[in-house]
Scaffold this motif. Structure first.
Motif, short mmCIF file in Angstrom:
data_model
loop_
_atom_site.label_atom_id
_atom_site.label_comp_id
_atom_site.label_asym_id
_atom_site.label_seq_id
_atom_site.Cartn_x
_atom_site.Cartn_y
_atom_site.Cartn_z
N ALA A 1 0.82 -1.21 0.00
CA ALA A 1 0.00 0.00 0.00
C ALA A 1 0.86 1.26 0.00
O ALA A 1 0.60 2.20 -0.78
N GLN A 2 1.88 1.29 0.85
CA GLN A 2 2.70 2.49 0.93
C GLN A 2 3.60 2.64 -0.29
O GLN A 2 3.89 3.76 -0.73
N ALA A 3 4.06 1.51 -0.85
CA ALA A 3 4.83 1.60 -2.09
C ALA A 3 3.97 2.15 -3.22
O ALA A 3 4.40 3.00 -4.02
N LEU B 1 0.17 9.09 4.22
CA LEU B 1 -0.04 7.65 4.30
C LEU B 1 -1.43 7.29 3.80
O LEU B 1 -2.41 7.99 4.11
N PRO B 2 -1.55 6.20 3.05
CA PRO B 2 -2.86 5.82 2.51
C PRO B 2 -3.73 5.13 3.55
O PRO B 2 -3.25 4.64 4.58
N ARG C 1 1.18 4.86 10.87
CA ARG C 1 2.65 4.89 10.90
C ARG C 1 3.21 4.49 9.55
O ARG C 1 2.65 3.64 8.86
N PRO C 2 4.34 5.09 9.16
CA PRO C 2 5.03 4.62 7.96
C PRO C 2 5.60 3.23 8.21
O PRO C 2 5.75 2.78 9.35
N LEU C 3 5.91 2.56 7.12
CA LEU C 3 6.37 1.18 7.21
C LEU C 3 7.56 1.03 8.14
O LEU C 3 7.64 0.09 8.94
#
Length: 828
Positions: A219-221, A254-255, A260-262
């Motif tokens: 998701a974050q990528a 962030l989606p 939190r980020p990865l």
């Protein structure tokens, strides 16, 4: 201002708390169907798994589906969604539900929460309430003490947590392990989430693999790629560059309302694992595992003494007033620290696969490494290398353990950016190469040491002892891979440098002289090999003493090469004397002692006592099974040699059956393409010919030849031997002209690869002459034998048995000729 309870309880259906929204490009997973089946109607299910696998989204899908069916049979009357990351939050949400559904007093949240749980308990005569309580992100099972919803035939409870504690699974609760996306799920997610059709399926599949199929990472990528306008290929290059931390590849926004980020997704879990008993060990143990193989780390590595020392030295403080416990760390402490990491889903510590006791997701490893300074990472890498060495047995009885140690060493070397090369080459890099070679992967060992030699030359300098040691091992395994002439040349060049840098009497210099002799011998110059070793023996006795293992090894090889040069008489007697000394100095079970027993049996057989050779090998086999294990390559080699001498002693059927069984074991243990497996196939085909099926032998050798060319290369000595015997059995099957043509082609390659005077080259000339005669050219055969005689006299001497045999063939082909015997593999 104090909240007042409503004048009337809320009407059903009623929802308390917000269900998280559906994630962008949400993927329905087969796991969801299992979840619906597991708690259909009533019961409790606990979704566990590492952070980022999508537990909350699965729970939300379940709750949303159940709520949308509220008006249907099996739907819901009440749904309560609780963010359960702390006990206070659970109490607050329960109290709110009590207020809305039971008119509880909001001024006393604890009392209101208990009244809500009491309200959920089924009561005789009361209208049944169909309810669902979702406790999302339970951080500590202790937070639920006294707050578990009651058992009810009409109620369902769904818990999500990274924890795997036994307390969560008690009382018949159904535990569901939430794993990563499957390959198809990950591809479907990326395909639907990334705009436009420009990205190929292969590129998206590779990205999913790079991210370990972790939903949060995908998701974050995807968000990063969309926000920056970069291609998937560019993102993958950023990810592959270890200089880039994960935090640098997080999207600005962030989606899916992610918190939190990865890179920070697991920080809270690490903190909590580190606080569990034995406090302060989980974090440094995770740091150690972050440098090893994500797919499996042997428990022997993580409970070794170097690991325990590392944990003791790097034990973390678990609170502002808590100092680490004094004293050493025990193996039990390390096991409990692994359990703590497992309980927080930071590792998997229940792998059923032997020697893969611990698995860690590759992105947890990456995030952990990112938090280490360069100095900390290098220090951790050297400790991990020490741990691998401590776990590595001197004798590799367990092939699976040896393989996992090699895999973990490769992972460590790949993640450390040179830490294993400075200030010196760590011995684990030599150990992994030897392990490759000793397991039969000589070509892989050669390539490993070639890389090691190139790297040490670049990092440490041409004359550094570690560079010279790597060159030594490269030359050795080059020879074992079938490049004897090249190994001899490399050893000669290395000898000059070692004499200049270390001196003529340094043990490493003497080792290089030994290897130079060995590879000259295998390149076809047995006389020179014996001469060089005899000179070396004098220096080894002077420098090391007569009983040093290297001195005894030189005595062994002198005897071998004298015999190869035609002085076989007395070879067995010399080995018997050597064996006595090895038993006295090294012990009866030392590998060198067992090798001498193997070769002593061989020379007894070559001296005419095949039955005695078989009996000696039978005794040796028992000892090798006991010392090395039933699946060790040397044990399998002894079984091979035993079958060979049984055949020579007259038990052809028993020998063939033994080789058939051995072939199955070698395929299972070593693989179908291992050089030893191919040798067994060779000898089975050879025996088929001896049993009278020349055509079957030729067919078997033809199939084998294709595999040897593919696996070993066309010029490998084993490949050339197979071509030799294939030509022989083609002739015996009735096609003399084809045999002569095959020997003629082989001769050109042997002259190029082995040299004109190599024993195998001379044997090929012998058979070429014979099959020419059989094909109808006896005069040409006689002439070829006369030319061969001159070279045999020059190379071997006039009285050598092979020279005398040529003279008989010259006379014979002036009448009628017979071909020479087939060429066996060198004894193992």
């Amino acid at each position: 201002m104090q909240q007042r309870p409503p004048s009337e309880p809320a009407l059903w259906p009623h929802q308390v708390g917000l269900i998280p929204p559906v994630a962008r490009s949400f993927q329905h997973r087969a796991l969801a169907d299992r979840l619906h089946t597991g708690i259909n109607g009533s019961g409790t299910a606990v979704l566990t798994g590492m952070g980022g696998v999508g537990k909350t989204q699965l729970a939300a899908e379940y709750a949303r589906t159940a709520w949308e069916r509220a008006a249907e049979t099996g739907g819901l009357d009440v749904l309560v969604w609780v963010t359960a990351s702390a006990r206070s939050l659970i109490v607050t949400e329960y109290a709110q539900a009590g207020v809305e559904l039971w008119r509880a007093d909001p001024s006393d949240p604890e009392k209101a929460a208990r009244s809500f749980l009491a309200w959920l308990t089924p009561k005789a005569g009361a209208k049944p309430c169909r309810w669902l309580i979702v406790l999302d992100d339970v951080t500590d099972p202790a937070d639920l003490r006294g707050l578990w919803p009651p058992a009810s035939p009409h109620g369902r409870t769904l818990v999500t947590s990274r924890r795997r504690d036994a307390a969560l699974a008690a009382h018949g609760r159904h535990t569901v392990e939430v794993g990563l996306f499957t390959k198809d799920e990950a591809l479907a997610y990326l395909t639907s989430s990334l705009p436009g059709p420009c990205e190929s399926t292969d590129e998206l599949t590779s990205l999913a693999d790079d991210l370990g199929y972790l939903p949060l990472a995908l998701a974050q990528a995807g968000a990063y790629i969309i926000d920056t306008g970069e291609t998937v290929a560019t993102y993958r290059r950023l990810l592959a560059d270890r200089a880039n931390a994960l935090s640098e590849m997080a999207p600005d926004a962030l989606p899916d309302d992610q918190e939190r980020p990865l890179a920070a997704a697991w920080s809270l879990s690490i903190d909590r694992a580190d606080a569990l008993r034995p406090a302060g060990l989980a974090r440094p143990l995770l740091q150690l595992t972050s440098l090893l193989d994500a797919n499996g780390i042997p428990k022997e590595v993580l409970t070794s003494q170097p690991t325990l020392a590392y944990l003791a030295a790097h034990r973390t403080r678990t609170g502002p007033y808590q100092a680490p416990a004094p004293g050493q760390v025990s193996p039990e402490d390390a096991k409990r620290a692994l359990s703590a990491l497992h309980r927080l889903s930071l590792i998997d510590h229940n792998s059923p696969t032997a020697h893969q006791a611990v698995r860690v997701h590759q992105l947890i490893q990456r995030a952990t490494r990112d938090n280490l300074t360069r100095h900390q990472r290098d220090q951790t890498a050297r400790s991990a290398a020490d741990a691998l060495m401590a776990a590595w047995p001197a004798i590799e009885r367990d092939a699976a353990l040896a393989q996992m140690l090699r895999v973990n060493t490769a992972a460590l070397a790949n993640s450390t950016e040179g830490a294993l090369y400075w200030p010196n080459v760590h011995k684990v890099l030599h150990r992994v190469g030897r392990s490759l070679g000793e397991s039969g992967q000589a070509s892989a060992a050669r390539d490993h040491f070639q890389h090691l030699a190139q790297t040490t030359r670049q990092d440490l300098g041409e004359d550094h002892p570690d560079t010279l040691a790597a060159r030594h091992d490269f030359a050795f395994w080059r020879g074992r891979a079938g490049e004897a002439a090249e190994a001899a040349t490399a050893s000669a060049e290395l000898l000059e440098d070692r004499v200049r840098v270390l001196g003529p009497d340094h043990p490493d210099t003497l080792d290089t002289r030994h290897n130079l002799a060995r590879w000259r011998g295998w390149a076809g110059d047995a006389v020179s090999a014996a001469t060089v070793l005899e000179e070396l023996l004098e220096d080894r006795v002077r420098v090391l003493g007569p009983d040093h293992p290297d001195t005894l090894g030189t005595r062994h090889d002198i005897n071998f090469w004298r015999a190869q040069a035609g002085e076989a008489a007395g070879a067995a007697t010399v080995l018997e004397e050597l064996l006595d000394d090895q038993v006295r100095v090294l012990g009866a079970d030392h590998p060198d002692t067992l090798i001498t027993r193997n070769n002593l049996a061989t020379w007894r057989g070559r001296a005419g006592d095949a039955a005695g050779a078989a009996a000696a090998l039978e005794e040796l086999l028992e000892d090798r099974v006991r010392v090395l294990g039933v699946h060790h390559p040397s044990t399998l080699t002894t079984r091979h040699n035993l079958a060979t001498w049984r055949r020579t002693a007259g038990d052809a059927a028993g020998a063939a059956a033994a080789l058939e069984e051995l072939l199955e074991d070698r395929v299972r243990v070593l693989g179908p393409d291992h050089p030893d497996t191919l040798i067994t196939r060779h000898d089975l085909a050879y025996m088929r010919g001896e049993a009278g099926d020349a055509a079957g032998a030729a067919a078997g050798l033809e199939e084998l030849l294709e595999d040897q060319i593919r696996m070993l290369r066309p010029d490998h000595p084993d490949t050339l031997i197979t071509r030799y015997n294939l030509a022989y059995w083609q002739g015996k099957a009735g096609d003399a002209a084809e045999a002569a043509a095959a020997f003629e082609e082989l001769l050109d390659d042997q002259v190029r690869v082995l040299g004109a005077d190599h024993p195998d080259t001379l044997r090929t000339r012998h058979n070429l002459a014979s099959w020419r005669g059989k094909a109808g050219d006896p005069a040409g055969a006689a002439a070829a034998f006369e030319e061969l005689l001159d070279d045999r006299v020059r190379v071997l001497g006039a009285d050598h048995p092979d020279t005398l045999d040529i003279q008989r063939h010259i006379a014979y082909w002036r009448g009628k000729a017979q071909p020479g015997p087939p060429l066996p593999f060198p004894f193992q």
